[in-house]
Write an enzyme that holds these catalytic residues in place. Sequence first.
Site, PDB file in Angstrom:
ATOM      1  N   GLN A  51       0.812  -1.217   0.000  1.00 58.03           N
ATOM      2  CA  GLN A  51       0.000   0.000   0.000  1.00 58.03           C
ATOM      3  C   GLN A  51       0.849   1.272   0.000  1.00 58.03           C
ATOM      4  OE1 GLN A  51      -2.700  -1.442   3.400  1.00 58.03           O
ATOM      5  NE2 GLN A  51      -4.068  -0.226   2.113  1.00 58.03           N
ATOM      6  N   HIS A 133      -7.208  -9.196   6.573  1.00 58.12           N
ATOM      7  CA  HIS A 133      -7.221  -8.141   5.557  1.00 58.12           C
ATOM      8  C   HIS A 133      -5.796  -7.755   5.141  1.00 58.12           C
ATOM      9  CE1 HIS A 133      -8.932  -4.214   3.911  1.00 58.12           C
ATOM     10  NE2 HIS A 133      -7.630  -3.996   3.925  1.00 58.12           N
ATOM     11  N   GLU A 134      -4.930  -7.525   6.134  1.00 58.36           N
ATOM     12  CA  GLU A 134      -3.567  -7.064   5.826  1.00 58.36           C
ATOM     13  C   GLU A 134      -2.741  -8.152   5.147  1.00 58.36           C
ATOM     14  OE1 GLU A 134      -3.226  -4.020   5.851  1.00 58.36           O
ATOM     15  OE2 GLU A 134      -4.948  -3.627   7.133  1.00 58.36           O
ATOM     16  N   HIS A 137      -3.368  -8.508   1.457  1.00 56.51           N
ATOM     17  CA  HIS A 137      -2.661  -7.519   0.634  1.00 56.51           C
ATOM     18  C   HIS A 137      -1.324  -8.058   0.123  1.00 56.51           C
ATOM     19  CE1 HIS A 137      -4.857  -3.731   0.636  1.00 56.51           C
ATOM     20  NE2 HIS A 137      -5.058  -3.766   1.947  1.00 56.51           N
TER      21      HIS A 137
HETATM   22 NI    NI Z   1      -6.377  -2.604   3.023  1.00 54.33          NI
END
Ligand code: NI
Length: 172
Positions: A51, A133-134, A137
């Site tokens: 991210q 969630h992380e 990624h």
């Molecule tokens: Ni996210």
Amino acid sequence: MAYREIVEIGNDVLRKHCKKQEKFDHRLRILLKDMADTMYEADGVGLAAPQVGILRRVVVMDVGDDNGLIEMVNPEITYRSEETQTGREGCLSLPGRQAVVTRPMTVTVKFQDRNGEEQELTGSGLLARCICHELAHLDGELYIDVMDRELTKEEMESRIPEDPPEEAEGEE
Ligand code: NI
């Protein structure tokens, strides 16, 4: 404080598979610090290295519980409970959007800390949701790939049936 630009959906970097972090050096410590600064500045509860454009298996999170800031390097989920939770989820890379996503209620994750030491953590509720969630990624996956449904603008601003009871929400 050093803030890094958060990559938004549409940028291919979010869809790439991240490489194992091999070196536990000064550069890793700078990345972890910058990621934490960036996450807190953006009012997020988690941030993964892709991210901020870095394709390494590194995440930070802080869901506001006693764990405080958690740094995970090369994390791997080793246990997912059969029991699930269904609730609201967002992502700093998808600003202005939320969805209802079903995740395991509890997960165990093994990872390395900033010194390369092996660690293990078990989390439930929001922490389990955040871990799932992380870590997704790091394999180029976003919540929109697994969501039950996307929320409308109206739903984002009001309570939905999937939200926790108000008394539970106000506990901490
Ligand atoms: Ni996210």
